[in-house]
Design an enzyme around this catalytic site. Sequence first.
Site, PDB file in Angstrom:
ATOM      1  N   ASP A   8       0.888  -1.161   0.000  1.00  0.00           N
ATOM      2  CA  ASP A   8       0.000   0.000   0.000  1.00  0.00           C
ATOM      3  C   ASP A   8       0.931   1.217   0.000  1.00  0.00           C
ATOM      4  O   ASP A   8       2.137   1.071  -0.246  1.00  0.00           O
ATOM      5  CB  ASP A   8      -0.984  -0.034   1.193  1.00  0.00           C
ATOM      6  CG  ASP A   8      -0.304   0.177   2.530  1.00  0.00           C
ATOM      7  OD1 ASP A   8       0.956   0.227   2.571  1.00  0.00           O
ATOM      8  OD2 ASP A   8      -1.003   0.297   3.540  1.00  0.00           O
ATOM      9  N   HIS A   9       0.385   2.405   0.266  1.00  0.00           N
ATOM     10  CA  HIS A   9       1.247   3.596   0.261  1.00  0.00           C
ATOM     11  C   HIS A   9       2.333   3.507   1.348  1.00  0.00           C
ATOM     12  O   HIS A   9       3.443   3.969   1.159  1.00  0.00           O
ATOM     13  CB  HIS A   9       0.403   4.855   0.472  1.00  0.00           C
ATOM     14  CG  HIS A   9      -0.382   4.849   1.744  1.00  0.00           C
ATOM     15  ND1 HIS A   9      -1.495   4.030   1.900  1.00  0.00           N
ATOM     16  CD2 HIS A   9      -0.213   5.485   2.927  1.00  0.00           C
ATOM     17  CE1 HIS A   9      -1.986   4.207   3.117  1.00  0.00           C
ATOM     18  NE2 HIS A   9      -1.216   5.069   3.764  1.00  0.00           N
ATOM     19  N   CYS A  64       3.282  -3.235   3.909  1.00  0.00           N
ATOM     20  CA  CYS A  64       2.504  -2.056   4.288  1.00  0.00           C
ATOM     21  C   CYS A  64       3.309  -1.324   5.363  1.00  0.00           C
ATOM     22  O   CYS A  64       4.505  -1.578   5.513  1.00  0.00           O
ATOM     23  CB  CYS A  64       1.081  -2.410   4.717  1.00  0.00           C
ATOM     24  SG  CYS A  64       0.926  -3.509   6.137  1.00  0.00           S
ATOM     25  N   GLY A  65       2.678  -0.446   6.111  1.00  0.00           N
ATOM     26  CA  GLY A  65       3.435   0.315   7.100  1.00  0.00           C
ATOM     27  C   GLY A  65       4.039  -0.587   8.161  1.00  0.00           C
ATOM     28  O   GLY A  65       5.212  -0.474   8.519  1.00  0.00           O
ATOM     29  N   THR A  66       3.207  -1.491   8.676  1.00  0.00           N
ATOM     30  CA  THR A  66       3.663  -2.412   9.726  1.00  0.00           C
ATOM     31  C   THR A  66       3.816  -3.851   9.239  1.00  0.00           C
ATOM     32  O   THR A  66       4.445  -4.655   9.931  1.00  0.00           O
ATOM     33  CB  THR A  66       2.630  -2.449  10.868  1.00  0.00           C
ATOM     34  OG1 THR A  66       1.376  -2.855  10.296  1.00  0.00           O
ATOM     35  CG2 THR A  66       2.485  -1.082  11.528  1.00  0.00           C
ATOM     36  N   GLY A  67       3.187  -4.175   8.132  1.00  0.00           N
ATOM     37  CA  GLY A  67       3.122  -5.559   7.660  1.00  0.00           C
ATOM     38  C   GLY A  67       1.935  -6.302   8.259  1.00  0.00           C
ATOM     39  O   GLY A  67       1.585  -7.392   7.813  1.00  0.00           O
ATOM     40  N   GLY A  69      -1.488  -5.437   8.546  1.00  0.00           N
ATOM     41  CA  GLY A  69      -2.709  -5.493   7.736  1.00  0.00           C
ATOM     42  C   GLY A  69      -2.553  -6.454   6.570  1.00  0.00           C
ATOM     43  O   GLY A  69      -3.457  -7.266   6.286  1.00  0.00           O
ATOM     44  N   MET A  70      -1.403  -6.401   5.907  1.00  0.00           N
ATOM     45  CA  MET A  70      -1.155  -7.283   4.765  1.00  0.00           C
ATOM     46  C   MET A  70      -1.189  -8.748   5.201  1.00  0.00           C
ATOM     47  O   MET A  70      -1.770  -9.589   4.508  1.00  0.00           O
ATOM     48  CB  MET A  70       0.198  -6.963   4.135  1.00  0.00           C
ATOM     49  CG  MET A  70       0.193  -5.726   3.276  1.00  0.00           C
ATOM     50  SD  MET A  70      -0.916  -5.892   1.856  1.00  0.00           S
ATOM     51  CE  MET A  70      -0.324  -4.555   0.798  1.00  0.00           C
ATOM     52  N   HIS A  97      10.246 -23.941   8.553  1.00  0.00           N
ATOM     53  CA  HIS A  97       9.298 -24.621   9.446  1.00  0.00           C
ATOM     54  C   HIS A  97       7.839 -24.410   9.055  1.00  0.00           C
ATOM     55  O   HIS A  97       7.008 -25.265   9.327  1.00  0.00           O
ATOM     56  CB  HIS A  97       9.488 -24.128  10.890  1.00  0.00           C
ATOM     57  CG  HIS A  97      10.732 -24.665  11.541  1.00  0.00           C
ATOM     58  ND1 HIS A  97      10.980 -24.547  12.886  1.00  0.00           N
ATOM     59  CD2 HIS A  97      11.803 -25.327  11.007  1.00  0.00           C
ATOM     60  CE1 HIS A  97      12.148 -25.116  13.169  1.00  0.00           C
ATOM     61  NE2 HIS A  97      12.676 -25.583  12.043  1.00  0.00           N
ATOM     62  N   ARG A 131       8.069 -33.396  10.319  1.00  0.00           N
ATOM     63  CA  ARG A 131       7.186 -33.024  11.426  1.00  0.00           C
ATOM     64  C   ARG A 131       6.527 -31.653  11.189  1.00  0.00           C
ATOM     65  O   ARG A 131       5.433 -31.385  11.680  1.00  0.00           O
ATOM     66  CB  ARG A 131       7.939 -33.022  12.754  1.00  0.00           C
ATOM     67  CG  ARG A 131       9.001 -31.955  12.885  1.00  0.00           C
ATOM     68  CD  ARG A 131       9.814 -32.127  14.165  1.00  0.00           C
ATOM     69  NE  ARG A 131      10.746 -31.042  14.403  1.00  0.00           N
ATOM     70  CZ  ARG A 131      11.921 -30.920  13.791  1.00  0.00           C
ATOM     71  NH1 ARG A 131      12.303 -31.796  12.896  1.00  0.00           N
ATOM     72  NH2 ARG A 131      12.727 -29.904  14.057  1.00  0.00           N
ATOM     73  N   HIS A 132       7.186 -30.813  10.387  1.00  0.00           N
ATOM     74  CA  HIS A 132       6.615 -29.493  10.105  1.00  0.00           C
ATOM     75  C   HIS A 132       5.416 -29.614   9.167  1.00  0.00           C
ATOM     76  O   HIS A 132       4.468 -28.843   9.264  1.00  0.00           O
ATOM     77  CB  HIS A 132       7.690 -28.568   9.546  1.00  0.00           C
ATOM     78  CG  HIS A 132       8.849 -28.417  10.470  1.00  0.00           C
ATOM     79  ND1 HIS A 132       8.724 -27.811  11.703  1.00  0.00           N
ATOM     80  CD2 HIS A 132      10.128 -28.859  10.380  1.00  0.00           C
ATOM     81  CE1 HIS A 132       9.900 -27.853  12.321  1.00  0.00           C
ATOM     82  NE2 HIS A 132      10.759 -28.488  11.553  1.00  0.00           N
TER      83      HIS A 132
HETATM   84  C1  RB5 Z   1      -1.450   2.869   6.621  1.00  0.00           C
HETATM   85  O1  RB5 Z   1      -1.354   4.067   7.306  1.00  0.00           O
HETATM   86  C2  RB5 Z   1      -1.174   1.698   7.547  1.00  0.00           C
HETATM   87  O2  RB5 Z   1      -2.226   1.528   8.437  1.00  0.00           O
HETATM   88  C3  RB5 Z   1      -0.939   0.427   6.751  1.00  0.00           C
HETATM   89  O3  RB5 Z   1       0.130   0.630   5.903  1.00  0.00           O
HETATM   90  C4  RB5 Z   1      -0.610  -0.825   7.538  1.00  0.00           C
HETATM   91  O4  RB5 Z   1       0.407  -0.580   8.465  1.00  0.00           O
HETATM   92  C5  RB5 Z   1      -1.745  -1.533   8.115  1.00  0.00           C
HETATM   93  O5  RB5 Z   1      -1.594  -2.585   8.750  1.00  0.00           O
END
Ligand code: RB5
Length: 145
Positions: A8-9, A64-67, A69-70, A97, A131-132
Amino acid sequence: MHIVMASDHGGFQLKEFLKNQLAAAGHEVEDLGPDCARSCDYPPYAAKAAERVLAAKCLGILICGTGLGMSIAANRFAGVRAALCTNEFMARMAREHNDANILCLGERVVGQGLAWSMVQAFLETSFAGDRHQRRLDLIELFDRR
Ligand code: RB5
């Protein structure tokens, strides 16, 4: 290797960086967007990438910003094992694993150098099976969706 990518952005700059690194290393990158850093929603990109990874039986990278949401969105697809990693060891173990087929990264969490090391570890590691595999089968058995 054929690799599907999307962001995303919040993950756009890191996607562009990793895309160039991967191409320079000889990989074939399928970039599902976005093509600019304008604000956008991550779920449609996660869905598009999840479907391509399943159809092409290849590995993917979602950013994404944190990974977070994705990874949440991609893991809604049966057959997708999306792993949110923050270090090289996790990226390696995600393949060895967990047989992860999508690596999720947070651009606001990791720097470019670390992200590239994680991508390399992810791509060069194979699933250990045994096992995995039994544990992955158990995940399917207990899937209540
Ligand atoms: C966008 O601001 C942010 O929420 C998105 O990139 C992501 O981190 C969501 O999990």
